[in-house]
Write a protein that holds these residues in place. Structure first.
Motif, PDB file in Angstrom:
ATOM      1  N   GLN A  24       0.830  -1.204   0.000  1.00 28.04           N
ATOM      2  CA  GLN A  24       0.000   0.000   0.000  1.00 28.04           C
ATOM      3  C   GLN A  24       0.870   1.263   0.000  1.00 28.04           C
ATOM      4  N   ASN A  52      -6.419   1.386  -8.395  1.00 23.85           N
ATOM      5  CA  ASN A  52      -5.433   1.964  -7.482  1.00 23.85           C
ATOM      6  C   ASN A  52      -5.753   3.429  -7.163  1.00 23.85           C
ATOM      7  N   ARG A 101      -6.801   5.132  -3.461  1.00 23.96           N
ATOM      8  CA  ARG A 101      -6.057   6.241  -2.853  1.00 23.96           C
ATOM      9  C   ARG A 101      -6.961   7.455  -2.605  1.00 23.96           C
ATOM     10  N   LEU A 132      -0.853  11.824  -5.872  1.00 30.99           N
ATOM     11  CA  LEU A 132      -1.726  10.703  -5.535  1.00 30.99           C
ATOM     12  C   LEU A 132      -1.011   9.370  -5.744  1.00 30.99           C
ATOM     13  N   CYS A 133      -0.142   9.323  -6.766  1.00 31.31           N
ATOM     14  CA  CYS A 133       0.546   8.075  -7.115  1.00 31.31           C
ATOM     15  C   CYS A 133       1.886   7.908  -6.413  1.00 31.31           C
ATOM     16  N   PHE A 139      -4.023   6.976   5.007  1.00 36.93           N
ATOM     17  CA  PHE A 139      -4.785   6.458   3.880  1.00 36.93           C
ATOM     18  C   PHE A 139      -6.285   6.572   4.147  1.00 36.93           C
TER      19      PHE A 139
END
Length: 300
Positions: A199, A238, A242, A288-289, A298
């Motif tokens: 994660q 993904n 997020r 974000l990535c 999170f």
């Protein structure tokens, strides 16, 4: 089961391993196994009601069950065929005696989760296995005949030329070990699953040339290449994870305004729309990535 002859019973829950990408070992607790006596009683009830002749034992890794051979021997007295479809390579390497049980079951089609294309990436994903050990297991299984060998891999976006060379060598060794076997390699883009160490990893785009490199290696080894899930679909999942609840307006727009529907596959345009929405509403895709830290909060 879709096969009217076969029914399934759970052999175990949880997992003894904690692969860095998999929620099973982190969220479902320690391994718990049904005892041979309980399995036989449940199997008899099942056979009485369903009249099935074949029994499948469900487990994330059947070879981790301590009384597996006793259970299988007892069930073989009741059923024409007993199958165990989930075998972890880690367990086969640690318990080579399991190979004798596999031969007894007459199993000729195998599916193995190798995950990383190289020892380096297998270590990164928490599923260490060296090439020689993998080839050794296939060599042992090939002595009793393998019709099909299906290998699952995870594409991380970190693959280098050295990793791809190691992948090529692995395929060549497996092909040399079992020349007549149908060889399939199925790739899954990395999903940064919540509640796992992955994660924290960055959400990476897969290089466009990666597919060509993997397909070329499979072609040389007379194997078949597949994506088990589209890369755009996993990237969108993904991003949604997020974003958390902040993704609700995006989901409303995609489904109600844009009319995207999921029927087996999600249109690639859905990911493009999502990325445009994120950028247009004050968030940065790069942020974000980005790789997280242990202090990151999170949504989950």
């Amino acid at each position: 089961s879709e096969d009217e002859r076969e029914e399934t019973l759970p052999l175990s829950g949880g997992c003894v391993y904690r692969c860095r990408f998999c929620q099973t070992g982190w969220m479902r607790g320690p391994l718990t196994c049904a005892t041979p006596d309980l399995l036989v009683k449940a199997a008899l009830r099942l056979k009485t009601n369903m009249a099935n002749s074949d029994l499948n034992l469900l487990a994330s890794d059947a070879c981790s069950a301590p009384a597996l051979e006793d259970s299988v021997n007892a069930l073989l007295r009741l059923f024409r065929h007993v199958s165990i479809k989930s075998l972890a390579l880690s367990s086969l390497m640690r318990n080579p005696g399991s190979l004798g049980l596999i031969r007894k079951l007459g199993k000729h089609e195998f599916t193995f989760g190798i995950e990383g294309v190289s020892p380096r990436l297998r270590a990164y994903l928490g599923k260490q296995a060296d090439t020689e050990s993998l080839a050794g297991i296939v060599r042992e299984l090939a002595s009793s005949g393998i019709r099909q060998l299906k290998l699952f891999f995870i594409a991380t976006g970190l693959e280098t030329e050295s990793d791809l060379s190691a992948f090529d060598q692995l395929l060549k060794k497996l092909r040399a070990t079992s020349p007549g076997t149908r060889l399939i390699a199925s790739f899954m883009p990395l999903f940064n699953a919540p509640f796992t160490p992955m994660q924290f990893a960055a959400i990476r785009k897969l290089p466009g040339a990666l597919t060509h490199s993997l397909e070329s290696a499979l072609h040389q080894a007379r194997g078949e290449f597949r994506w088990s899930a589209p890369t755009a679909e996993v990237r969108l999942i993904n991003l949604l994870c997020r974003m958390g609840r902040a993704a609700t307006p995006l989901l409303e727009q995609l489904s109600l305004e844009k009319g995207f529907r999921y029927y087996g596959v999600l249109p690639r345009e859905a990911l493009l729309e999502a990325e445009e929405y994120i950028q247009a509403h004050g968030a940065r895709l790069e942020q974000l990535c980005a790789e997280a830290t242990e202090q990151t909060l999170f949504p989950w």
